[in-house]
Design a protein around this motif. Sequence first.
Motif, short mmCIF file in Angstrom:
data_model
loop_
_atom_site.label_atom_id
_atom_site.label_comp_id
_atom_site.label_asym_id
_atom_site.label_seq_id
_atom_site.Cartn_x
_atom_site.Cartn_y
_atom_site.Cartn_z
N ILE A 131 0.75 -1.20 -0.07
CA ILE A 131 -0.08 0.00 0.14
C ILE A 131 0.82 1.15 -0.07
CG2 ILE A 131 -1.88 -1.29 1.20
CD1 ILE A 131 -1.19 0.53 3.64
N HIS A 132 2.15 1.27 0.16
CA HIS A 132 3.14 2.28 0.58
C HIS A 132 4.45 2.09 0.30
CE1 HIS A 132 4.50 6.17 2.00
NE2 HIS A 132 5.62 5.61 2.47
N THR A 133 4.99 2.79 -0.90
CA THR A 133 6.33 2.73 -1.38
C THR A 133 7.15 3.95 -0.63
OG1 THR A 133 5.89 1.29 -3.00
CG2 THR A 133 8.18 2.29 -3.00
N GLU A 134 8.07 3.88 -0.17
CA GLU A 134 8.80 4.91 0.74
C GLU A 134 9.62 5.77 -0.46
OE1 GLU A 134 10.66 5.12 4.76
OE2 GLU A 134 11.73 3.65 3.70
N ARG A 135 9.28 7.13 -0.25
CA ARG A 135 9.97 7.99 -1.47
C ARG A 135 11.50 8.07 -0.86
NH1 ARG A 135 6.27 13.10 -0.73
NH2 ARG A 135 8.28 13.83 -1.58
N THR A 205 24.47 10.43 0.34
CA THR A 205 23.86 9.02 0.76
C THR A 205 22.49 9.29 0.72
OG1 THR A 205 23.63 7.90 3.03
CG2 THR A 205 23.36 10.07 3.48
N ILE A 206 21.56 8.22 0.90
CA ILE A 206 20.21 7.82 0.55
C ILE A 206 19.47 8.40 1.95
CG2 ILE A 206 18.38 6.48 -0.10
CD1 ILE A 206 20.30 7.36 -2.40
N VAL A 207 18.43 8.89 1.88
CA VAL A 207 17.52 9.41 2.91
C VAL A 207 16.02 9.16 2.84
CG1 VAL A 207 16.73 10.91 4.57
CG2 VAL A 207 19.12 11.23 3.63
N PRO A 208 15.40 7.91 3.35
CA PRO A 208 14.01 7.69 3.25
C PRO A 208 13.33 8.90 3.60
CG PRO A 208 15.19 5.86 4.09
CD PRO A 208 16.04 6.99 4.27
N LEU A 209 12.14 9.16 3.20
CA LEU A 209 11.22 10.19 3.63
C LEU A 209 11.01 10.28 5.07
CD1 LEU A 209 9.55 12.80 3.10
CD2 LEU A 209 7.50 11.17 2.45
N GLY A 210 10.65 9.11 5.70
CA GLY A 210 10.25 8.69 6.73
C GLY A 210 11.25 9.18 7.89
N VAL A 211 12.60 9.37 7.75
CA VAL A 211 13.46 9.84 8.62
C VAL A 211 14.19 10.98 8.21
CG1 VAL A 211 13.95 7.39 9.51
CG2 VAL A 211 15.38 8.31 7.44
N ARG A 212 13.69 11.69 7.21
CA ARG A 212 14.55 12.89 6.38
C ARG A 212 14.66 13.91 7.85
NH1 ARG A 212 12.47 15.07 0.92
NH2 ARG A 212 10.79 15.95 2.29
#
Length: 372
Positions: A131-135, A205-212
Motif C-alpha cells: 500500500i505504500h512505497t517509501e520516497r 547518501t540515501i535518505v528515506p522520507l520517513g527519517v528525513r
Amino acid sequence: MLAKGQTVIQYMEQLAPKHVAEEGDKIGLQLGSLQKEITGVLVALDVTDEVVEEAIAHGCNLIIAHHAIIFRPIQQLQTDTPMGRLYEKLIKHDIAVYISHTNLDVTEGGMNDWMAEALGITEGVAPLKDIHTERLSKLVVFVPKSHHQQVLDAVLNAGAGWIGNYSHCSFNIEGYGTFVPREGTDPFIGEQGKMERAEEVRIETIVPLGVRAKVIQAMLKAHPYEEVAYDLYSMDLKGRSFGLGRVGRLKQPVSLAEFIETVKKGLQVDQVRVVGDLNRTVSKAAVLGGSGGKFLQSALFRGADVLVTGDIDYHTAQDALMAGVALIDPGHNAEKIMKLKVAEWISGKLGEHKYATPVFASAVNTEPFRFQ
C-alpha cells in the motif's frame, strides 16, 4: 524522571511511522494534549468506558490505542450520549488518546508480523498487499575533514544510507570549499572579510522520507559550521514497500484442522469460524489483522492455502469456497496481540533513556461478541 508526551509518541512513531499509514486513516493524537509529563501509558486495542476506568486506576494520562475513537467530523459534543460521556471522562481526567492503526499494521515488526509469527508463518514472509512505497532523497553535505567522521556517523545512525538490506551506505569525495565570512559571522574556519579555502569532504547518501527530518537534524547538530552547505535531491528510485497482511510458508505442512488449533493458541481465541475442508493440507498461509475479506483475491494470487482474518461476510465465504481457499475468522478482536507488544516496545525505549513513566498493557476484554 517522567517522559514528556511528545517523547513517548516519538518512540511510538519509531515503531509505527505515521507516513506509512493508508491515506485518510484516522491516526495520531485524537484527544487531549501531549504537552505534559506522562504519569503512565495504557496500551489498548479499543478505547471504551472500561478502558478509561482502567487508565484512571493505573494513574495513566495517555492511552495509545489501535482503533480510533473519532472516525468522522464531530458536529456537536453532547455529554448525555455514550460517546459524549466517554470524551467528557477523558477530558476531565486529562487523558490524551493517540491512535496508531494501519501504520502499526504495515510496519516491519508491527501488527501483521506479530500475527504471522504467532501462527508459525516464518518462511518467505512478504506483505499480502503493498500500500505504500517509501520516497527517497539523496543528501549531499560538505564537511571539513576534521569533522567528516562525526557528521557521517550522525546521518547514518539517524537512518540514512539504507539500500535494500545494506545499511550505512555512503560515498565520500575530498576537495576544497571556498567562502568569505561576512560581518556578523562567527566562522569555524577563517576570518571575516577574507577568502577561505578549506579542505572538505563531500558526503552523499540515501535518505528515506520517513527519517528525513531526523537525519537533517542530526547532521546540523554534528556539523561545526554556522551555515551548513547541503542539498536534498528527489529521486525516482523506489524505497522499501510497506503492505497490509503477511503471507508465507509454515515450517512444515499441516492439516487445516491442526492449523486452526495453532490460530486459537497463537491469537488467544476460544472459537473461530472456518471455511474449507478440515483435512486439506496447509503449506502457505496468509494473515491480516482486522477486517480482511476484501483481500481474498490477494491471498489467492499469492498462492495461499488459507487466509486468517476477521469479519468475513457470507458472500466472501462463498467466494473462497468456490476458489478453493480456506478461511479462518478469529474475529476482529484478535488484534489484541498488539497490546503487550506495543507496551513492551515503549517500556523498553523509556527504560533505555532512564525515564520512569510506567507502561501498562490493558487487561480489559473489548470483544463485543459473546458466544452461547
